[in-house]
Write an enzyme that holds these catalytic residues in place. Structure first.
Site, short mmCIF file in Angstrom:
data_model
loop_
_atom_site.label_atom_id
_atom_site.label_comp_id
_atom_site.label_asym_id
_atom_site.label_seq_id
_atom_site.Cartn_x
_atom_site.Cartn_y
_atom_site.Cartn_z
N HIS A 259 -38.93 1.85 -35.74
CA HIS A 259 -38.75 2.08 -37.14
C HIS A 259 -40.01 2.65 -37.33
CE1 HIS A 259 -34.54 -0.49 -37.40
NE2 HIS A 259 -34.57 0.29 -36.71
N HIS A 389 -29.73 9.48 -30.90
CA HIS A 389 -30.85 9.38 -30.57
C HIS A 389 -31.70 10.42 -29.39
CE1 HIS A 389 -32.02 6.00 -33.37
NE2 HIS A 389 -30.31 5.45 -33.17
#
Length: 413
Positions: A259, A389
């Site tokens: 993150h 992703h």
């Protein structure tokens, strides 16, 4: 031009982002991903999830983030001129309206099993992905995008956005009654992603302003005080909750370096959209990205530890595909801004690792998880869970700037 069998030439004197062979290699992988995940399309409503070979898994369970990420990804495919991309965008937009949309209480339910609601909770994490889907669909010219953006923004404004804090609240029951006071970084981080895309799609300043407030909290206030690491979990009044430990996949204790890569890249996107003010944003983005690279890279085999303690020690050493993809996007952004040799070393290291262990060269897509012996495993994920992703890891480095990727994709297709 001879096609490369590896991500890029090891002896290239310049940066891989400038190398035609590398750019063609990652573009081909993006195309193979689009082809692989097209099998998600089914004859009935919604999508099927896929096993490692690309066959539908024997389940009718559909979660909101899967639906919305497919819409977003194939909207990017539409902009790149990918054949059949519109079919998936259309299917997803219909399914959001017919199944995820809650006609009784409003908002969007998290989980469906066939036509029945299997998980009715209303999550900020899911709703910001609805905004991302709507914004990306608008960039692709979808007729229903404005209605979706308007609907989800009304829900976000009414229930999730905390104007005083400048952050998103996390979760409610299906009928919007509260059941927890949990606050988290993950929903807010993806909120930034959605808000920036919505600003790019609509030009509405409120989206940019809100993204800036979220980024200011995490990267101007929290990150410097935490040695450039980002705690995941917070109390109702937005104090770090160091004792929190929830779902080991979606809300693990400690910090999640993947993150940090995402939020660092998003800060650079925001800074670019905001006119590149002299406010220290590039330095803050670099500090948080470099800290995560240093803390989480696992030697000798490579890959990133999934979670860390607050002091940077490894907590969960499991290696998943998505932190590698996000690191690629983050480092590519640093290279676009300021071409430092150390960034190029990381960029090549990341792509070499992905090429060797994560990319399924035979069938397409990326393996989501690696065992200790470097073989694909399935302790947390079944099959290949999404295109989102790994697709962005291929597409973002191909674009020349730090923001407005949709515009440049449209012009280059």
């Amino acid at each position: 031009m001879t096609q490369l069998s590896t991500p890029g030439p090891a002896d290239a004197p310049a940066f891989w982002l400038d190398d035609a062979g590398h750019r063609a290699w990652i573009a081909r992988d993006a195309d193979r991903q689009f082809a692989f995940f097209r099998a998600s399309l089914q004859s009935g409503p919604g999508f099927c999830t896929l096993d490692l070979a690309g066959n539908p898994l024997p389940t009718e369970v559909q979660e909101l983030h899967t639906t919305t990420r497919l819409i977003h990804s194939y909207a990017l495919g539409h902009l790149r001129g990918v054949s059949g991309a519109d079919d998936i965008v259309d299917q997803g937009m219909r399914y959001l309206r017919s199944h995820h949309r809650d006609p009784q209480h409003g908002g969007y339910v998290w989980g469906l099993d066939g036509d029945a609601v299997s998980e009715g909770k209303k999550l900020a994490y899911g709703h910001v992905f609805v905004l991302l889907a709507g914004a990306s669909a608008r960039q692709a010219g979808h007729a229903d995008a404005d209605a979706l953006i308007g609907d989800v923004c009304e829900v976000l404004d009414r229930h999730f956005w905390d104007e005083e804090a400048g952050l998103f609240r996390d979760e409610f029951n299906r009928d919007w009654t509260p059941f927890s006071t949990y606050r988290g970084m993950n929903a807010n981080m993806h909120g930034v992603e959605a808000l920036l895309t919505a600003f790019e799609a609509t030009g509405q300043e409120v989206f940019l302003q809100r993204a800036g407030r979220i980024l200011d909290f995490f990267l101007t206030r929290v990150a410097p005080a935490e040695n450039w690491r980002l705690p995941e979990h917070y109390t109702e009044d937005w104090q770090i909750d160091r004792d929190y430990s929830g779902n080991p996949m979606f809300r693990p204790a400690g910090t999640t370096p993947g993150h940090s890569f995402e939020l660092g890249r998003l800060l650079l996107q925001y800074w670019d959209l905001n006119g590149r003010p002299e406010d220290g944003s590039p330095d803050r983005a670099r500090r948080v990205i470099e800290q995560a690279l240093s803390d989480a890279w696992l030697e000798p085999g490579g890959g990133f530890a999934y979670t860390l303690e607050f002091d940077g020690k490894v907590r969960i050493a499991s290696r998943y595909w998505w932190p590698v993809t996000e690191a690629i996007g983050a480092v590519a952004s640093l290279i676009k801004l300021d071409r430092q040799p150390e960034d190029e070393e990381w960029y090549r290291r990341l792509w070499t690792f992905a090429d060797r262990l994560l990319i399924d060269h035979e069938r397409g897509g990326w393996f989501p998880e690696l065992a200790e012996d470097d073989t694909p495993t399935s302790t947390q994920f079944i099959g290949k869970p999404d295109i989102y992703h790994s697709l962005q890891a291929c597409l973002f480095p191909l674009e020349p700037g730090l923001s407005r990727y949709a515009e440049t994709m449209k012009h280059m297709s």
